[in-house]
Design a protein around this motif. Structure first.
Motif, mmCIF file in Angstrom:
data_model
loop_
_atom_site.group_PDB
_atom_site.id
_atom_site.type_symbol
_atom_site.label_atom_id
_atom_site.label_comp_id
_atom_site.label_asym_id
_atom_site.label_seq_id
_atom_site.Cartn_x
_atom_site.Cartn_y
_atom_site.Cartn_z
ATOM 1 N N MET A 6 -0.904 2.492 -1.281
ATOM 2 C CA MET A 6 -1.338 3.866 -0.492
ATOM 3 C C MET A 6 -3.097 3.658 -0.523
ATOM 4 O O MET A 6 -3.857 3.465 0.692
ATOM 5 N N ILE A 7 -3.471 2.571 -1.398
ATOM 6 C CA ILE A 7 -5.025 2.124 -0.876
ATOM 7 C C ILE A 7 -5.114 2.124 0.038
ATOM 8 O O ILE A 7 -6.392 2.016 0.755
ATOM 9 N N ALA A 8 -4.293 0.043 -0.026
ATOM 10 C CA ALA A 8 -4.342 -0.447 1.221
ATOM 11 C C ALA A 8 -4.054 0.688 2.717
ATOM 12 O O ALA A 8 -5.287 -0.370 3.505
ATOM 13 N N LEU A 9 -3.478 0.918 2.750
ATOM 14 C CA LEU A 9 -3.028 2.361 3.960
ATOM 15 C C LEU A 9 -4.317 2.324 3.884
ATOM 16 O O LEU A 9 -4.846 2.971 5.251
ATOM 17 N N ALA A 10 -5.155 3.386 3.640
ATOM 18 C CA ALA A 10 -6.316 4.405 3.292
ATOM 19 C C ALA A 10 -7.518 3.711 4.151
ATOM 20 O O ALA A 10 -7.718 4.459 5.047
ATOM 21 N N GLU A 11 -7.705 2.441 3.387
ATOM 22 C CA GLU A 11 -8.961 1.420 3.646
ATOM 23 C C GLU A 11 -8.546 1.009 5.663
ATOM 24 O O GLU A 11 -9.325 1.256 6.336
ATOM 25 N N GLN A 12 -6.899 0.965 5.704
ATOM 26 C CA GLN A 12 -7.433 0.484 7.049
ATOM 27 C C GLN A 12 -7.050 1.263 7.811
ATOM 28 O O GLN A 12 -7.555 1.751 9.271
ATOM 29 N N GLU A 13 -6.681 2.901 7.744
ATOM 30 C CA GLU A 13 -7.072 3.985 8.120
ATOM 31 C C GLU A 13 -8.517 4.683 8.024
ATOM 32 O O GLU A 13 -8.359 6.217 8.639
ATOM 33 N N GLN A 14 -9.146 3.795 7.679
ATOM 34 C CA GLN A 14 -10.567 4.504 7.133
ATOM 35 C C GLN A 14 -10.428 5.997 6.152
ATOM 36 O O GLN A 14 -11.479 7.005 7.055
ATOM 37 N N ARG A 15 -9.395 6.439 5.339
ATOM 38 C CA ARG A 15 -10.146 7.192 4.678
ATOM 39 C C ARG A 15 -9.561 7.653 3.076
ATOM 40 O O ARG A 15 -9.988 8.762 2.630
ATOM 41 N N LEU A 16 -9.676 6.610 3.092
ATOM 42 C CA LEU A 16 -10.362 6.193 1.179
ATOM 43 C C LEU A 16 -11.090 6.996 1.201
ATOM 44 O O LEU A 16 -10.108 7.289 -0.785
ATOM 45 N N GLU A 17 -11.867 7.405 0.948
ATOM 46 C CA GLU A 17 -12.854 8.089 0.682
ATOM 47 C C GLU A 17 -12.813 9.666 0.807
ATOM 48 O O GLU A 17 -13.660 10.319 0.364
ATOM 49 N N HIS A 18 -11.814 10.313 1.807
ATOM 50 C CA HIS A 18 -11.418 11.558 2.114
ATOM 51 C C HIS A 18 -10.954 12.213 0.479
ATOM 52 O O HIS A 18 -9.907 11.643 -0.254
ATOM 53 N N PRO A 19 -11.584 13.547 -0.170
ATOM 54 C CA PRO A 19 -11.118 13.969 -1.248
ATOM 55 C C PRO A 19 -9.488 14.290 -1.623
ATOM 56 O O PRO A 19 -8.562 13.150 -2.686
ATOM 57 N N ARG A 20 -8.613 14.598 -0.473
ATOM 58 C CA ARG A 20 -7.326 14.643 -0.278
ATOM 59 C C ARG A 20 -6.626 13.074 -0.788
ATOM 60 O O ARG A 20 -5.782 13.320 -1.358
ATOM 61 N N THR A 21 -7.694 12.655 0.105
ATOM 62 C CA THR A 21 -6.961 11.072 -0.351
ATOM 63 C C THR A 21 -7.012 9.669 -1.662
ATOM 64 O O THR A 21 -5.424 10.336 -2.217
ATOM 65 N N ILE A 22 -7.914 10.443 -2.318
ATOM 66 C CA ILE A 22 -8.279 9.869 -3.996
ATOM 67 C C ILE A 22 -7.279 10.595 -4.799
ATOM 68 O O ILE A 22 -6.774 10.001 -5.348
ATOM 69 N N ALA A 23 -7.446 12.093 -4.619
ATOM 70 C CA ALA A 23 -6.058 12.787 -4.946
ATOM 71 C C ALA A 23 -4.843 12.385 -4.962
ATOM 72 O O ALA A 23 -3.930 13.262 -6.262
ATOM 73 N N GLU A 24 -4.368 12.323 -3.195
ATOM 74 C CA GLU A 24 -2.819 12.100 -3.532
ATOM 75 C C GLU A 24 -2.653 10.633 -4.084
ATOM 76 O O GLU A 24 -1.701 10.388 -4.747
#
Length: 215
Positions: free
Chosen positions: A80-98
């Protein structure tokens, strides 16, 4: 052989069978409500002192369950971290919670229940610390990295306040899993799980990232 022992896979080693049997029994009857001898028997062990041999004590077994499940979830968290990094949303609050909470959805015991949710509620009450990110054991890389991201987002809070918010959020998510499993088993489940999950995640994000008074 007990019912729990019968459904535990023969391919699992003795230590893992005891971890999974203990998780179910602790979830149902409380961490202090089950004898170590019964846990050994429930996992198919003939040696009544098998728990002490492998884990040393009840607290050692409790910690082993926590560590086992945390490590088990970390592969998914890293994905999930790798995908979020690719999509540039890793630091979004919802992403962190997920990343923190959603991997727990896959932890279903052999009875089809979220026993880990009930166990983890008890574990957190016994082991959580005022120091941010401390839960009694060594956290695997994916979770540790995500908690560090969360801490950066909560830089306006003290360590103890950030830890309090994190634990509160944990209880919110675990309550969803525990209550849904209970209601599903009893036939009282009336709310669609996906709707309940989305509502709970929105509550968690709001609770975690609420700005300080006057912010």
């Amino acid at each position: 052989m007990t019912a729990i022992a019968e459904i535990l896979s023969r391919e699992l080693d003795s230590r893992t069978r005891m971890i999974l049997a203990a998780e179910v029994l602790f979830a149902r009857e409380g961490i202090d409500g089950v004898s170590l001898r019964r846990i050994a028997a429930s996992s198919g062990q003939k040696n009544h002192h098998a728990v002490q041999y492998h884990f040393g004590s009840r607290d050692g077994l409790v910690q082993a369950i926590f560590d086992y499940r945390m490590q088990q979830m970390d592969a998914r968290r890293l994905e999930m971290i790798a995908l979020a990094e690719q999509e540039q949303r890793l630091e979004h609050p919802r992403t962190i919670a997920e990343v923190i909470f959603l991997p727990q959805l896959a932890l279903i015991d052999k009875f089809g229940d979220h026993s880990y949710a009930n166990f983890l509620c008890q574990y957190l009450l016994r082991n959580s610390d005022a120091e941010y990110g401390r839960f009694g054991g060594n956290l695997p890389d994916g979770l540790r990295r995500t908690l560090n991201l969360l801490r950066q987002k909560l830089s306006f809070l003290s360590d103890s306040a950030a830890q309090r918010r994190l634990i509160t959020a944990c209880f919110m998510f675990l309550n969803l899993l525990a209550v849904y499993s209970r209601d599903l088993e009893s036939g009282r489940a009336t709310e669609d799980f996906e709707n309940a999950l989305e509502d709970t995640m929105r509550q968690i994000v709001a609770a975690l990232f609420l700005p300080p008074t006057g912010g």
